[in-house]
Design a protein around this motif. Structure first.
Motif, short mmCIF file in Angstrom:
data_model
loop_
_atom_site.label_atom_id
_atom_site.label_comp_id
_atom_site.label_asym_id
_atom_site.label_seq_id
_atom_site.Cartn_x
_atom_site.Cartn_y
_atom_site.Cartn_z
N LEU A 84 0.73 -0.87 0.38
CA LEU A 84 -0.03 -0.02 0.27
C LEU A 84 0.89 1.01 -0.17
N ARG A 85 0.04 2.24 -0.75
CA ARG A 85 1.38 3.68 -0.56
C ARG A 85 -0.04 4.42 0.02
N SER A 86 0.68 5.87 -0.29
CA SER A 86 -0.01 6.88 0.29
C SER A 86 -1.70 6.83 -0.49
N GLU A 87 -1.35 7.40 -1.41
CA GLU A 87 -1.97 7.38 -2.89
C GLU A 87 -3.18 6.59 -2.69
N ASP A 88 -2.86 5.42 -2.27
CA ASP A 88 -4.20 4.52 -1.63
C ASP A 88 -5.10 4.95 -0.93
N THR A 89 -5.16 5.96 -0.15
CA THR A 89 -5.64 6.82 1.27
C THR A 89 -7.47 7.24 0.21
N ALA A 90 -8.39 6.61 0.50
CA ALA A 90 -9.41 6.55 0.13
C ALA A 90 -10.75 5.99 0.65
N VAL A 91 -11.30 6.67 0.47
CA VAL A 91 -12.92 6.03 0.98
C VAL A 91 -13.07 5.19 0.17
N TYR A 92 -13.39 3.74 0.38
CA TYR A 92 -13.41 2.44 -0.63
C TYR A 92 -14.96 2.37 -0.55
N TYR A 93 -15.51 1.73 -1.87
CA TYR A 93 -17.02 1.64 -1.63
C TYR A 93 -17.29 -0.21 -2.63
N CYS A 94 -18.19 -0.65 -2.44
CA CYS A 94 -18.74 -1.71 -3.04
C CYS A 94 -19.76 -2.03 -3.83
N HIS A 95 -18.82 -2.29 -5.02
CA HIS A 95 -20.42 -1.80 -6.08
C HIS A 95 -20.79 -3.41 -6.83
N LEU A 96 -21.77 -2.94 -6.94
CA LEU A 96 -23.06 -4.67 -7.15
C LEU A 96 -23.93 -3.89 -8.55
N ASN A 97 -24.09 -4.84 -9.98
CA ASN A 97 -24.25 -4.51 -10.93
C ASN A 97 -25.19 -5.55 -11.37
N ILE A 98 -26.55 -5.42 -11.36
CA ILE A 98 -27.32 -6.59 -11.83
C ILE A 98 -27.24 -6.74 -13.20
N TYR A 105 -25.77 -0.82 -7.24
CA TYR A 105 -26.11 -0.69 -6.15
C TYR A 105 -24.86 -0.13 -5.02
N TRP A 106 -24.57 0.55 -4.41
CA TRP A 106 -23.17 0.61 -3.59
C TRP A 106 -23.27 0.77 -2.14
N GLY A 107 -21.91 -0.21 -1.41
CA GLY A 107 -21.66 0.28 -0.28
C GLY A 107 -21.93 1.09 0.47
N GLN A 108 -21.49 1.76 2.07
CA GLN A 108 -21.93 2.15 2.51
C GLN A 108 -19.97 2.83 2.43
N GLY A 109 -19.12 3.02 1.49
CA GLY A 109 -17.99 3.20 2.15
C GLY A 109 -17.21 3.09 3.57
N THR A 110 -16.05 2.45 2.87
CA THR A 110 -14.93 2.09 4.04
C THR A 110 -13.52 3.09 3.89
N VAL A 111 -13.44 2.97 4.75
CA VAL A 111 -12.13 4.23 5.03
C VAL A 111 -11.02 3.35 4.94
N VAL A 112 -10.14 3.55 4.29
CA VAL A 112 -8.92 2.93 3.87
C VAL A 112 -7.22 4.20 4.07
N THR A 113 -6.98 3.98 4.85
CA THR A 113 -5.91 5.39 5.33
C THR A 113 -4.23 4.64 5.56
N VAL A 114 -3.47 4.55 4.40
CA VAL A 114 -1.91 4.98 4.77
C VAL A 114 -0.85 5.59 5.28
N PHE A 115 0.00 5.43 6.05
CA PHE A 115 0.70 6.46 6.06
C PHE A 115 2.28 6.14 6.32
N SER A 116 2.81 7.35 6.45
CA SER A 116 4.15 6.58 6.94
C SER A 116 4.81 6.90 7.54
#
Length: 116
Positions: A84-98, A105-116
Motif C-alpha cells: 500500500l502507498r499513501s496515494e491509496d488512501t481513500a474511501v473504498y466503496y463496494c459496487h454491484l451491478n445487476i 448499487y453501492w455499499g456505505q464506504g470504508t476508509v483506508v488510510t495509508v501512513f508513513s
C-alpha cells in the motif's frame, strides 16, 4: 440489494489490508461486483471488479498489488491490498451491478488510510 462492507482502517506504507463486501439481499444474477474508491475533490474511480464470466479488471494503479476475489454463491467480494502507498488512501466503496436491469448499487464506504 444491501451491500455491507468491512475491513479498511489504518496501515503503514508497504503494508497490507483486506476489504470484504457481502450482499445480504436476494438477486437473480450479478453482472459484476467490485470496488471503487474516492478521495476529496475527485471522482469515484474503479479499483477492481469481477465480471459475470469470472474475468477480472484492475485499474492500472493497483495491478500487481491488489487482488480481487469473490464467491458468487455468497454474493461476496474481497479485495486484498498489498504494498500500500499513501496515494491509496481513500474511501473504498463496494459496487454491484445487476444482470437483468444493469442497475448499480453501492455499499456505505470504508476508509483506508495509508501512513508513513
Amino acid at each position: 440489494v444491501q451491500l455491507q462492507a468491512s475491513g479498511g482502517g489504518l496501515v503503514q506504507t508497504g503494508g497490507s489490508l483486506g476489504l470484504s463486501c457481502v450482499n445480504t439481499g436476494t438477486i437473480a444474477r450479478i453482472n459484476r461486483m467490485g470496488w471503487y474508491r474516492q478521495t476529496p475533490g475527485k471522482e469515484r474511480e474503479l479499483v477492481a471488479r469481477i465480471n459475470s464470466d469470472g474475468s477480472t479488471n484492475y485499474a492500472d494503479f493497483v495491478k500487481g498489488r491488489f487482488t480481487i476475489s469473490g464467491d458468487s454463491a455468497q454474493n461476496t467480494v474481497y479485495l486484498q491490498m498489498s504494498s500500500l502507498r499513501s496515494e491509496d488512501t481513500a474511501v473504498y466503496y463496494c459496487h454491484l451491478n445487476i444482470w437483468a436491469t444493469r442497475k448499480n448499487y453501492w455499499g456505505q464506504g470504508t476508509v483506508v488510510t495509508v501512513f508513513s
